[in-house]
Design a protein around this motif. Sequence first.
Motif, short mmCIF file in Angstrom:
data_model
loop_
_atom_site.label_atom_id
_atom_site.label_comp_id
_atom_site.label_asym_id
_atom_site.label_seq_id
_atom_site.Cartn_x
_atom_site.Cartn_y
_atom_site.Cartn_z
N PRO A 199 31.85 -9.18 53.66
CA PRO A 199 30.30 -8.57 53.40
C PRO A 199 29.83 -9.05 52.09
CG PRO A 199 31.79 -6.88 54.46
CD PRO A 199 32.57 -8.03 54.07
N VAL A 200 28.69 -9.44 51.85
CA VAL A 200 28.23 -9.65 50.54
C VAL A 200 27.02 -8.75 50.29
CG1 VAL A 200 27.13 -11.24 49.12
CG2 VAL A 200 28.76 -12.09 50.79
N PRO A 201 27.30 -7.89 49.45
CA PRO A 201 26.28 -6.80 48.91
C PRO A 201 25.12 -7.22 48.40
CG PRO A 201 28.03 -6.84 47.28
CD PRO A 201 28.43 -7.83 48.22
N ASP A 202 25.08 -8.79 47.85
CA ASP A 202 23.86 -9.09 47.14
C ASP A 202 23.94 -10.57 47.67
OD1 ASP A 202 22.05 -10.53 45.66
OD2 ASP A 202 22.24 -9.03 44.07
N ALA A 203 22.96 -11.31 48.10
CA ALA A 203 23.12 -12.66 48.56
C ALA A 203 23.45 -13.73 47.32
CB ALA A 203 21.66 -12.87 49.15
N ALA A 204 23.10 -13.22 46.11
CA ALA A 204 23.31 -14.02 44.91
C ALA A 204 24.80 -13.83 44.53
CB ALA A 204 22.46 -13.32 43.83
N LEU A 205 25.69 -13.03 45.36
CA LEU A 205 27.03 -13.08 45.01
C LEU A 205 27.95 -13.91 46.30
CD1 LEU A 205 27.37 -9.22 44.31
CD2 LEU A 205 27.40 -11.07 42.59
N GLU A 206 27.12 -14.54 47.08
CA GLU A 206 27.43 -15.20 48.46
C GLU A 206 28.70 -16.10 47.94
OE1 GLU A 206 28.82 -17.28 51.85
OE2 GLU A 206 27.97 -15.33 51.45
#
Length: 399
Positions: A199-206
């Motif tokens: 799971p990615v809490p923020d798309a910028a952290l993909e």
Amino acid sequence: MAYYNETYSRRDFIQAGSWTLAGLALGLPAFAGAGQNGITRLGIIGMGNRGGGIANILRTLPGMELVACCDIMETQLGVSAAAPEAVRRYTDYRQLLDDRAVDGVVIALPEYLHFQSATAALQAGKHVYLEKTMTHTPDEADQLVAVAANHPKQVLQIGHQYRYFMLYHKVNEAIRQGWIGNVLQYECQYHRNSDWRRPVPDAALERQVNWRMYKAYSGGLMTELCAHQVDILNWFAGGHPLQVTAVGGIDYWKDGRETYDNIRAIYTYPGGVRANVSSILTNAYNGYSIRVLGTAGTIEIQRTGALVYPENHKKELTTVDGVTGATSESWGQGKPVPLAFENQDAENRDPTAYALLDFVDCIRTGKKPFSNVETGRDSAKAVMLANCSAETGKIQQWQ
């Protein structure tokens, strides 16, 4: 040769090679970097799933203490039973390496950071337990061997933990003693039925979270999963493969990933030994297994045990499935027999625990790890060759 009775006897076991788990007894004479009061003080660099898991294991083991941890994501540096408040926390691993209270480090970073972080740790005078796969490129693997040679007082152990699980030593000894006849074939699989994503809490952290999906950071299934089994193959075969051919693709999880969701490789070792190695993300049947195929029987290695399937060689001839002259008893496999092996201790710990115990023992005694920079290099290059073969469509020869 009788290759089984009702079960393989523990008394039959003779440990392979000079390496022995008997050396795990604590309280041995101190060696450089053994820490204070006989306790080796460790830091963990990378507190994701693997680093956090190692922290949980480490806190249960004698002779070592977690004193520092590091991660660029502060959300992974929270206080827990594995990493209590007294554990010093860093967001830059270079600061952890400057911590004079740290004797050694466990590096559980993404694969593409292994070389630079391990090199920095050795140069800082730290002992290093480096997660597999050892490096991200073949050149880095060769370079790390050279770096380690320039720091002979530091231990560099590679995280192929199954080398430290007695089950595999028992299987290797059975092969060496010819219990299943002449072994020329292996079948290895590491299968799952999932997208392998986190799971990615923020798309910028993909890319930061799901780095295993991108070629710039990881070799994907071969380096993250199959590397365990390829390392065992190298050990059992006594060296690296001669060549490999592989196929792979992104055929189901078409979600923007770059590393394959399935791959199959065929390795050739000296003496005509061949091994199939596969990893897929669409079916988890018999998820993890290594099958050792001998002329007198088969050993199937599972997660925590192994089964022996004898080959029957009776001579009565009959007609089987329309094949005149086939041997009915040998058409199928014999009844499986559990392979008995001596546990390392009464705790029956995770293989990583035994690897960490031996890491600390190497620090204290100066002995060379069984999973070392040379074996780590060969396993790293072998899995990278499979990826190269799948990408180019060509057989890759060992260089």
